[in-house]
Scaffold this motif. Structure first.
Motif, PDB file in Angstrom:
ATOM      1  N   ARG A 137       0.822  -1.223   0.000  1.00 15.89           N
ATOM      2  CA  ARG A 137       0.000   0.000   0.000  1.00 15.89           C
ATOM      3  C   ARG A 137       0.850   1.265   0.000  1.00 15.89           C
ATOM      4  NH1 ARG A 137      -2.591  -2.742   4.013  1.00 15.89           N
ATOM      5  NH2 ARG A 137      -1.747  -1.325   5.572  1.00 15.89           N
ATOM      6  N   SER A 138       1.929   1.280   0.778  1.00 18.61           N
ATOM      7  CA  SER A 138       2.680   2.525   0.987  1.00 18.61           C
ATOM      8  C   SER A 138       3.851   2.706   0.025  1.00 18.61           C
ATOM      9  CB  SER A 138       3.200   2.582   2.417  1.00 18.61           C
ATOM     10  OG  SER A 138       4.227   1.624   2.610  1.00 18.61           O
ATOM     11  N   GLY A 139       4.392   1.603  -0.490  1.00 16.77           N
ATOM     12  CA  GLY A 139       5.573   1.716  -1.350  1.00 16.77           C
ATOM     13  C   GLY A 139       6.842   2.038  -0.586  1.00 16.77           C
ATOM     14  N   SER A 140       6.802   1.863   0.727  1.00 21.07           N
ATOM     15  CA  SER A 140       7.950   2.207   1.555  1.00 21.07           C
ATOM     16  C   SER A 140       8.039   1.255   2.738  1.00 21.07           C
ATOM     17  CB  SER A 140       7.793   3.645   2.069  1.00 21.07           C
ATOM     18  OG  SER A 140       8.646   3.891   3.158  1.00 21.07           O
ATOM     19  N   LEU A 141       9.224   0.683   2.926  1.00 26.23           N
ATOM     20  CA  LEU A 141       9.446  -0.194   4.074  1.00 26.23           C
ATOM     21  C   LEU A 141       9.316   0.589   5.378  1.00 26.23           C
ATOM     22  CD1 LEU A 141      10.253  -3.040   5.076  1.00 26.23           C
ATOM     23  CD2 LEU A 141      12.626  -2.304   4.919  1.00 26.23           C
ATOM     24  N   GLY A 142       9.866   1.795   5.418  1.00 27.02           N
ATOM     25  CA  GLY A 142       9.809   2.614   6.622  1.00 27.02           C
ATOM     26  C   GLY A 142       8.380   2.992   7.000  1.00 27.02           C
ATOM     27  N   ARG A 143       7.597   3.457   6.023  1.00 28.12           N
ATOM     28  CA  ARG A 143       6.199   3.824   6.306  1.00 28.12           C
ATOM     29  C   ARG A 143       5.394   2.589   6.709  1.00 28.12           C
ATOM     30  NH1 ARG A 143       6.972   7.414   1.906  1.00 28.12           N
ATOM     31  NH2 ARG A 143       6.010   5.955   0.460  1.00 28.12           N
ATOM     32  N   ALA A 144       5.662   1.468   6.046  1.00 31.65           N
ATOM     33  CA  ALA A 144       4.957   0.228   6.384  1.00 31.65           C
ATOM     34  C   ALA A 144       5.298  -0.197   7.808  1.00 31.65           C
ATOM     35  CB  ALA A 144       5.320  -0.878   5.388  1.00 31.65           C
ATOM     36  N   ALA A 145       6.559  -0.112   8.168  1.00 29.57           N
ATOM     37  CA  ALA A 145       6.983  -0.474   9.527  1.00 29.57           C
ATOM     38  C   ALA A 145       6.255   0.384  10.551  1.00 29.57           C
ATOM     39  CB  ALA A 145       8.491  -0.316   9.668  1.00 29.57           C
ATOM     40  N   THR A 146       6.206   1.676  10.315  1.00 23.85           N
ATOM     41  CA  THR A 146       5.505   2.582  11.226  1.00 23.85           C
ATOM     42  C   THR A 146       4.036   2.208  11.342  1.00 23.85           C
ATOM     43  OG1 THR A 146       7.039   4.381  10.717  1.00 23.85           O
ATOM     44  CG2 THR A 146       4.891   5.003  11.630  1.00 23.85           C
ATOM     45  N   SER A 147       3.412   1.879  10.212  1.00 20.42           N
ATOM     46  CA  SER A 147       1.973   1.576  10.233  1.00 20.42           C
ATOM     47  C   SER A 147       1.648   0.293  10.997  1.00 20.42           C
ATOM     48  CB  SER A 147       1.409   1.518   8.817  1.00 20.42           C
ATOM     49  OG  SER A 147       1.771   0.324   8.166  1.00 20.42           O
ATOM     50  N   VAL A 148       2.595  -0.645  11.055  1.00 18.86           N
ATOM     51  CA  VAL A 148       2.346  -1.879  11.820  1.00 18.86           C
ATOM     52  C   VAL A 148       2.975  -1.835  13.212  1.00 18.86           C
ATOM     53  CG1 VAL A 148       2.042  -3.311   9.750  1.00 18.86           C
ATOM     54  CG2 VAL A 148       4.290  -3.188  10.840  1.00 18.86           C
TER      55      VAL A 148
END
Length: 135
Positions: free
Chosen positions: A19-30
């Motif tokens: 969804r985000s296209g970013s490992l960092g943003r994905a990490a934050t979201s989970v």
């Protein structure tokens, strides 16, 4: 871990990356650090013997294998979410509100009257969204 090469948390992380296209943003979201997310993906890749993610300065993208894992895992995540919500309802007890999901039209036209009629028997919490979300 359950013995599977990809667990629920890794599936959630892959879905968030998709969804985000970013490992960092994905990490934050989970709710984990970027380092923990990277380690989780690397471990899953090692256990599967397949690359799931291509990392670059511009962001992260799932590989063909990563997309397949996400696609196959989506029904599992949906079932797990339903299960978790059900357990929370069970743990909350009878004094808590009944959660009702309804489409926006039903929420506006019918739910206020229904909620008022039920108010003396049960507390109702309404969540509204489009029909696909409700289903």
């Amino acid at each position: 871990m359950t013995g599977l090469p990809v667990d629920l948390e890794t599936l959630r992380l892959l879905e968030a990356i998709s969804r985000s296209g970013s490992l960092g943003r994905a990490a934050t979201s989970v709710g984990i650090s970027q380092q923990a997310a990277s380690s989780r993906i690397t471990g899953a890749e090692r256990r599967l013997g397949r690359t799931l993610l291509v990392r670059s300065r511009a962001g992260s993208a799932l590989t063909e294998h990563g997309l397949l894992v996400c696609e196959w895992g989506r029904p599992v995540l949906e079932a797990a979410t339903t299960f978790e919500r059900s357990l929370h309802t069970l743990m909350a007890g009878a004094s808590d509100a009944l959660l009702v999901a309804a489409s926006q039209t039903v929420s506006e036209a019918l739910m206020p009257r229904w909620m008022t009629a039920a108010a003396d028997r049960v507390r109702v919490r309404l969540e509204s969204g489009n029909s696909d979300w409700v289903v």
